[in-house]
Design a protein around this motif. Structure first.
Motif, PDB file in Angstrom:
ATOM      1  N   HIS A 176      -2.364  -7.982   5.688  1.00 25.63           N
ATOM      2  CA  HIS A 176      -1.449  -6.920   5.266  1.00 25.63           C
ATOM      3  C   HIS A 176      -1.439  -5.810   6.307  1.00 25.63           C
ATOM      4  CE1 HIS A 176       0.582  -3.942   2.739  1.00 25.63           C
ATOM      5  NE2 HIS A 176      -0.373  -3.101   3.102  1.00 25.63           N
ATOM      6  N   GLN A 341      -6.030  -4.930  -3.481  1.00 24.15           N
ATOM      7  CA  GLN A 341      -5.382  -6.080  -2.860  1.00 24.15           C
ATOM      8  C   GLN A 341      -5.267  -7.201  -3.881  1.00 24.15           C
ATOM      9  OE1 GLN A 341      -4.273  -6.080   0.440  1.00 24.15           O
ATOM     10  NE2 GLN A 341      -3.265  -8.037   0.009  1.00 24.15           N
ATOM     11  N   ASP A 352       2.674  -8.183   1.202  1.00 17.86           N
ATOM     12  CA  ASP A 352       2.826  -6.849   0.615  1.00 17.86           C
ATOM     13  C   ASP A 352       1.958  -6.722  -0.637  1.00 17.86           C
ATOM     14  OD1 ASP A 352       4.179  -8.531  -1.065  1.00 17.86           O
ATOM     15  OD2 ASP A 352       6.027  -7.356  -1.145  1.00 17.86           O
TER      16      ASP A 352
END
Length: 372
Positions: A176, A341, A352
């Motif tokens: 990410h 996350q 994302d």
């Protein structure tokens, strides 16, 4: 649960498997009761204004709540007893499998190593012997117990019996932040049996991967486990507070559910050590349980109290209240990120999946990261 996920995983007999299934289902039933207790605790807190220790004392005065906490502890004791019995029955076979003729990686155990007191003196998660237990020579017993027991303990919600979900989530966060990230050398601080180290090695097959932990028996098992699944990893017995590695040595340093099992002082020391051994521009990632006590939920305190008082997670309160972002910035890291996350079976570059809002246990992991 699949039994033969890899050759080092202890294979239960019919009766042992039945006992493990029972404990798993028992734990799941206790979770359902816990949802009811949570609702009751919230109602009590709203009616009385109690919070923190006062709410804990009020709830513990209730026979049902007190019985529920006792059963949760009992489920842990049952888990480790049954897992240990199964491991001991087949320990000679597992020890033989741990002898690798042509290893891709390595394992280095220091006979003079002394584990930090906050780990050596506590059977974390009520696992007898904790992380540091080692009977010497070719002992792998504690690693085998931890591997099988950990998967059952987490009810298969962290990547099934491979128990590797946290490794994938940590790398999801890396991708990410930096979709093209390609480290030459990585370090897993507190690698345990390598459950998170193995998937990291798979994402970066050209890199050198090192995992450190405090227990010799766990590391010997981790090495054999990695070899049997084709991962080249070097395991070293070392303290995450003072690893012994050179300055500016790693491109990626990470932990997966480690900081909550260290002392308050140790967390700061581990972050500082990560900064020292990272090269300039290197990335540090700490993945943690998504439980926090800063959301105003009275249940979060009760959950932390249970872990601290009845599951030998002595530092849980501190781990769920510490300001990780401030700590990481104070250690000299830049571009610090703090949030959650999403869990995923495989990390995708440029994802994302990072958010400031938790989506719940096992659906996401708390994460703090920074660049040197």
């Amino acid at each position: 649960m699949i039994s033969s996920i890899h050759p080092m995983m202890p294979e239960p007999s019919h009766d042992e498997r039945a006992a493990q299934y029972f404990i798993r289902d028992f734990k799941m039933q206790l979770l359902e009761i816990g949802a009811i207790e949570r609702s009751i605790a919230q109602t009590v807190a709203a009616a009385t204004g109690d919070e923190g220790l006062a709410l804990q004392d009020r709830m513990m005065a209730d026979d049902v709540y007190r019985s529920w906490t006792s059963l949760r502890r009992l489920s842990q004791e049952m888990l480790w007893q049954r897992i240990a019995e199964s491991v001991d029955r087949q320990l000679p076979e597992l020890t033989a499998r741990a002898q690798i003729a042509e290893p891709k990686g390595s394992v280095v155990v220091d006979p003079d190593f002394t584990a930090p007191a906050y780990l050596a003196d506590v059977d974390v998660h009520l696992m007898p012997g904790g992380y540091a237990s080692d009977r010497g020579d070719d002992d792998i017993r504690q690693g085998a117990i931890m591997d099988r027991g950990g998967a059952v303990y987490l009810l298969g919600r962290n990547g099934g019996l491979m128990n590797d979900g946290r490794g994938h989530a940590a790398m999801s966060h890396v991708f990410h932040r930096a979709p093209d990230f390609a480290p030459a050398r990585t370090l897993d601080m507190g690698c345990g049996v390598g459950a998170s180290t193995v998937p990291v090695a798979a994402y970066f097959p050209e890199a050198q991967h090192i995992g450190i932990d405090v227990g010799g028996a766990i590391l010997r098992y981790a090495h054999a486990r990695a070899e049997h699944v084709g991962a080249a990893i070097d395991f070293v017995q070392a303290d995450a507070e003072a690893t012994g590695f050179p300055d500016d040595h790693f491109d990626l340093v990470y932990t997966c559910a480690v900081l909550h099992e260290t002392s308050h002082e140790a967390v700061a020391a581990i972050v500082a050590e990560a900064h020292r051994i990272l090269r300039p521009g290197g990335l540090m990632v700490h993945l943690e349980v998504p439980a926090r006590q800063d959301d105003g939920d009275p249940w979060s305190y009760l959950s932390a109290a249970f872990e601290s008082l009845y599951n030998n997670e002595n530092w849980w309160h501190g781990a769920t209240t510490i300001d990780h972002g401030a700590l990481v910035e104070a250690a000299g890291f830049r571009d610090v990120m703090v949030g959650y996350q999403l869990s995923t079976p495989a990390a995708q570059r440029g994802n994302d999946g990072f958010s400031k809002v938790s989506s719940g246990a096992f659906a996401c992991w708390f994460v703090v990261s920074g660049v040197k």
